[in-house]
Design a protein around this motif. Structure first.
Motif, PDB file in Angstrom:
ATOM      1  N   MET A   1       0.818  -1.058  -0.210  1.00 29.99           N
ATOM      2  CA  MET A   1      -0.116  -0.094   0.070  1.00 29.99           C
ATOM      3  C   MET A   1       0.767   1.358   0.059  1.00 29.99           C
ATOM      4  O   MET A   1       0.595   2.060  -0.602  1.00 29.99           O
ATOM      5  N   LYS A   2       1.952   1.344   0.851  1.00 31.35           N
ATOM      6  CA  LYS A   2       3.042   2.335   0.796  1.00 31.35           C
ATOM      7  C   LYS A   2       3.522   2.544  -0.619  1.00 31.35           C
ATOM      8  O   LYS A   2       3.633   3.679  -1.205  1.00 31.35           O
ATOM      9  N   LEU A   4       2.106   1.907  -3.564  1.00 28.16           N
ATOM     10  CA  LEU A   4       0.959   2.641  -4.348  1.00 28.16           C
ATOM     11  C   LEU A   4       0.952   4.099  -3.830  1.00 28.16           C
ATOM     12  O   LEU A   4       0.592   5.025  -4.716  1.00 28.16           O
ATOM     13  N   ALA A   5       0.867   4.505  -2.605  1.00 33.16           N
ATOM     14  CA  ALA A   5       0.703   5.941  -2.196  1.00 33.16           C
ATOM     15  C   ALA A   5       2.037   6.666  -2.650  1.00 33.16           C
ATOM     16  O   ALA A   5       1.881   7.844  -3.000  1.00 33.16           O
TER      17      ALA A   5
END
Length: 132
Positions: A1-2, A4-5
């Motif tokens: 997720m990081k 993607l962020a």
């Protein structure tokens, strides 16, 4: 997720910056030269009124007859009036205000004669011997 962020956040920042540019570019301030002051607006309306007054005077039939007697075509005069500058129109309108309305020296002399004649008949003056 990081991960993607990290990929999406620079893209979002870039889109936000680019999206705000047209909004900033569309807001423009008017240059001071384009603004019309109240005095300029009033003088423009005064000049228009003066031009209309001059054209009304030139449209009168007796004025056109006098122009034709002087050998001047009324259309030529109207074209010249249209070509006058604003200052010249104002000056001409002021001269029209100062001119006597249909009076002449003969009219003024006749008025003085009548006034003196009436005062002689009433016995207030003694100018004309034929009134006795």
């Amino acid at each position: 997720m990081k991960k993607l962020a990290r990929v999406i956040s620079p893209l979002l920042i870039a889109f936000l910056v680019l999206g705000s540019l047209p909004a900033v570019a569309s807001v423009q301030t008017a240059p001071a030269g384009d603004l019309i002051s109240t005095q300029d607006a009033l003088s423009a309306s005064q000049v228009a009124a003066d031009r209309e007054r001059i054209n009304d005077l030139l449209a009168r039939e007796d004025v056109q007859q006098q122009l034709l007697l002087q050998g001047v075509q009324p259309a030529e005069v109207q074209a010249r009036v249209a070509a006058l500058s604003d200052e010249e129109v104002a000056q001409m309108a002021n001269q029209l205000d100062e001119m006597p309305a249909g009076a002449s020296v003969v009219g003024a002399l006749f008025a003085v004669f009548v006034i003196l004649l009436v005062t002689d008949i009433l016995g207030l003056t003694n100018v004309y011997p034929f009134t006795r």
